[in-house]
Design a protein around this motif. Structure first.
Motif, PDB file in Angstrom:
ATOM      1  N   GLY A 292      21.964  36.921 -23.710  1.00  0.00           N
ATOM      2  CA  GLY A 292      21.692  36.502 -25.072  1.00  0.00           C
ATOM      3  C   GLY A 292      22.923  36.327 -25.945  1.00  0.00           C
ATOM      4  O   GLY A 292      22.810  36.104 -27.152  1.00  0.00           O
TER       5      GLY A 292
ATOM      6  N   GLU B  51      25.547  34.422 -27.710  1.00  0.00           N
ATOM      7  CA  GLU B  51      25.690  33.024 -28.105  1.00  0.00           C
ATOM      8  C   GLU B  51      27.135  32.656 -28.399  1.00  0.00           C
ATOM      9  O   GLU B  51      27.538  31.519 -28.214  1.00  0.00           O
ATOM     10  CB  GLU B  51      24.812  32.732 -29.326  1.00  0.00           C
ATOM     11  CG  GLU B  51      23.321  32.924 -29.043  1.00  0.00           C
ATOM     12  CD  GLU B  51      22.445  32.361 -30.136  1.00  0.00           C
ATOM     13  OE1 GLU B  51      22.973  32.026 -31.213  1.00  0.00           O
ATOM     14  OE2 GLU B  51      21.225  32.265 -29.925  1.00  0.00           O
TER      15      GLU B  51
ATOM     16  N   TYR C 176      24.840  37.312 -31.036  1.00  0.00           N
ATOM     17  CA  TYR C 176      23.930  37.368 -29.899  1.00  0.00           C
ATOM     18  C   TYR C 176      22.483  37.411 -30.378  1.00  0.00           C
ATOM     19  O   TYR C 176      22.197  37.700 -31.543  1.00  0.00           O
ATOM     20  CB  TYR C 176      24.220  38.599 -29.023  1.00  0.00           C
ATOM     21  CG  TYR C 176      23.956  39.929 -29.686  1.00  0.00           C
ATOM     22  CD1 TYR C 176      22.746  40.589 -29.509  1.00  0.00           C
ATOM     23  CD2 TYR C 176      24.918  40.539 -30.485  1.00  0.00           C
ATOM     24  CE1 TYR C 176      22.498  41.807 -30.110  1.00  0.00           C
ATOM     25  CE2 TYR C 176      24.684  41.763 -31.077  1.00  0.00           C
ATOM     26  CZ  TYR C 176      23.469  42.396 -30.890  1.00  0.00           C
ATOM     27  OH  TYR C 176      23.227  43.604 -31.494  1.00  0.00           O
ATOM     28  N   LYS C 177      21.579  37.116 -29.456  1.00  0.00           N
ATOM     29  CA  LYS C 177      20.156  37.046 -29.769  1.00  0.00           C
ATOM     30  C   LYS C 177      19.423  38.171 -29.057  1.00  0.00           C
ATOM     31  O   LYS C 177      19.637  38.429 -27.874  1.00  0.00           O
ATOM     32  CB  LYS C 177      19.594  35.688 -29.317  1.00  0.00           C
ATOM     33  CG  LYS C 177      18.251  35.322 -29.919  1.00  0.00           C
ATOM     34  CD  LYS C 177      17.937  33.875 -29.594  1.00  0.00           C
ATOM     35  CE  LYS C 177      16.791  33.351 -30.437  1.00  0.00           C
ATOM     36  NZ  LYS C 177      16.550  31.911 -30.176  1.00  0.00           N
TER      37      LYS C 177
ATOM     38  N   VAL D 120      18.730  36.511 -34.237  1.00  0.00           N
ATOM     39  CA  VAL D 120      20.156  36.340 -33.974  1.00  0.00           C
ATOM     40  C   VAL D 120      20.948  37.308 -34.855  1.00  0.00           C
ATOM     41  O   VAL D 120      20.746  37.367 -36.067  1.00  0.00           O
ATOM     42  CB  VAL D 120      20.610  34.889 -34.261  1.00  0.00           C
ATOM     43  CG1 VAL D 120      22.114  34.753 -34.069  1.00  0.00           C
ATOM     44  CG2 VAL D 120      19.875  33.931 -33.332  1.00  0.00           C
TER      45      VAL D 120
ATOM     46  N   GLN E 130      15.711  45.244 -33.751  1.00  0.00           N
ATOM     47  CA  GLN E 130      15.010  44.154 -34.415  1.00  0.00           C
ATOM     48  C   GLN E 130      14.282  44.694 -35.630  1.00  0.00           C
ATOM     49  O   GLN E 130      13.617  45.716 -35.570  1.00  0.00           O
ATOM     50  CB  GLN E 130      14.013  43.533 -33.454  1.00  0.00           C
ATOM     51  CG  GLN E 130      13.321  42.312 -34.034  1.00  0.00           C
ATOM     52  CD  GLN E 130      12.337  41.746 -33.077  1.00  0.00           C
ATOM     53  OE1 GLN E 130      12.083  42.356 -32.065  1.00  0.00           O
ATOM     54  NE2 GLN E 130      11.767  40.596 -33.386  1.00  0.00           N
TER      55      GLN E 130
END
Length: 494
Positions: free
Chosen positions: A80, A82, A138-139, A144, A200
């Motif tokens: 993940g 990015e 990153y995700k 994100v 999250q």
């Protein structure tokens, strides 16, 4: 390569006029930085010597790799990640591939120990004698995250996940699809302070959308309207891919003072100044999270587990995540980390100490423009319903929902002129010659341009016809006349 370590390279610029060689400048940097921009012309700084101390201009270089070598390729997204850039200023090395391999060996965990500077962690120094950092994006769990880790840092552990893990049932575009259950991703391991752990934010259930009532004619008397301009031709406009920030001053309703980033990087409401120390920017995320950046330092406001707040770094993680709550005409800022509310004491101390929503916690936002530009908001009528993009693109105010159908975003085209984009399909609100309002297309012509007039806590949208957008008691949205009364009153909500 004449360096002792073969991954470093030096460039020298000389003046050979009149047969005399004068040193103009030099730069010593890792080959990895050059190879991170293969085939591209890129400007790099020049210094008096290869010690990289005193600036002497810049040089443009273009590098091509023949053979094998360099950092691991960065085209994978197994964990993940990015984007990952390690460097200082214009000297940046792409370390995404390296971190992907590291995460694979460490079962998805990246650990940066206080005892190991980043230059030792990666095995090279991007620019000797200069402050450097790692910018990691990153995700995880559909969200994100971005954070900055300095060369010398505290213990930091980041738990990544593969894109197939922590999956969401249904479709998420900023918010979960209506009626779809959510599978919460695994939460990261919590470590003792000062280790910051990242996870999250909670996702709230979405309201149920009701169909719009049938459109009824307005009974409010009309005012004379002048002749209207010719409609703009349809055109294709690029859709923005990023959400810009919105300059704002955060004012305590309790003391009237403005929150500032003081010399210790701590928020404080010491006075009523609106200068560089008090300038903030709201950076909105599609999931309702807002990051609060100090424009003085570029750092983001964070809240630790004890409720202490600080503009500590450029991370955009759970500690820096806030939610704007509007209640009874007041604004509150809730930490997504602790769920406590930001408060200002009579002495000007700023902290998120508890979940109260009383006088100490009441805030007001003074934006640089009459409306918040670039972030998601909602247009609430005096009747209590919110303007939405109906199923056929027609603008209606059918209910008090605040979801994808109602979410809009203001964009300033020139001073005092705005377009209003629906976040449902990214079409812009337009008013035709007859006063009908709809989210028809992505034009930014006269039909889509509105001027904003503000009176107290209300705004009025003035269309290209000179008429004012109104919401009738039947939920009809149109620009029928030039009145600025109850039907035309709109309020911005978040």
């Amino acid at each position: 390569l004449k360096e002792q370590k073969e991954f470093m390279i030096s460039f020298f610029v000389k003046n050979s006029n009149l047969g005399k060689d004068d040193d103009i400048g030099a730069i010593r940097m890792p080959i990895y930085a050059l190879l991170s921009h293969q085939g591209q012309e890129k400007a790099y700084p020049l210094y008096k010597t290869t010690k990289n101390r005193m600036r002497a201009g810049q040089i443009t270089l273009k590098a091509e790799l023949e053979g094998k070598g360099g950092m691991p390729p960065s085209n994978g997204t197994e964990w993940g990640i990015e984007e990952a850039q390690f460097g200082a200023g214009q000297i940046q090395a792409d370390v995404k591939g390296y971190l992907n391999i590291k995460a694979t060996f460490c079962h998805g965990t990246l650990e940066f120990k206080k005892s190991e500077p980043l230059s030792r962690y990666f095995g090279f120094d991007p620019l000797d004698g200069h402050e450097k950092s790692l910018i990691l994006k990153y995700k995880k769990g559909g969200v994100v995250y971005q954070l900055e880790i300095k060369e010398n840092h505290s213990d930091t552990k980041i738990v990544l996940e593969k894109p197939s893990e922590g999956a969401v049932v249904g479709t998420i575009v900023g918010q979960p699809a209506l009626g779809q259950p959510i599978v919460a991703p695994a939460q990261p391991v919590v470590h003792a302070v000062p280790v910051q752990t990242y996870g999250q934010p909670a996702v709230s259930p979405q309201p149920i959308y009701k169909p719009a009532p049938p459109v009824q004619p307005a009974v409010q008397p009309a005012v004379y309207a002048p002749s209207q301009p010719t409609p703009a031709p349809d055109k294709k406009d690029p859709v923005p891919t990023s959400v810009p920030s919105q300059k704002v001053f955060i004012v305590s309703k309790h003391t009237g003072n403005v929150i500032q980033n003081n010399a210790d990087h701590k928020p404080q409401a010491a006075n009523k100044n609106k200068e560089a120390w008090e300038e903030m920017a709201f950076e909105y995320e599609s999931n309702g999270v807002v990051f609060i950046k100090s424009l003085k330092t570029g750092n983001y406001l964070q809240c630790d587990e004890g409720g202490n707040c600080k503009f500590a770094n450029k991370n955009k993680m759970l500690w820096e995540s806030w939610k704007v709550i509007q209640e009874n005409g007041h604004y509150f800022l809730q930490s997504m980390h602790t769920k406590n509310i930001l408060q200002v004491s009579p002495e000007g101390h700023v902290k998120a100490a508890n979940a109260n929503r009383d006088l100490w916690e009441q805030l007001d936002f003074h934006f640089a423009t009459p409306v918040p530009v670039g972030g998601t908001c909602y247009l609430k009528s005096a009747h209590g319903n919110v303007i939405q993009n109906g199923g056929d693109g027609k603008a209606v105010a059918a209910n008090a929902n605040k979801g994808p159908w109602e979410a809009v975003q203001f964009k300033e085209l020139k001073e005092g002129t705005f377009v209003i984009k629906s976040m449902k399909d990214e079409n812009n609100l337009q008013c035709d010659n007859n006063g009908s309002c709809q989210f028809a297309n992505k034009n930014e012509g006269p039909w889509e341009c509105f001027k904003i007039q503000k009176k107290g806590n209300h705004i009025f949208l003035v269309a290209h016809t000179g008429n004012v957008v109104q919401v009738t008691d039947k939920g009809v949205v149109r620009a029928a006349n030039k009145n600025m009364e109850k039907w035309e009153q709109l309020s911005i909500e978040f």
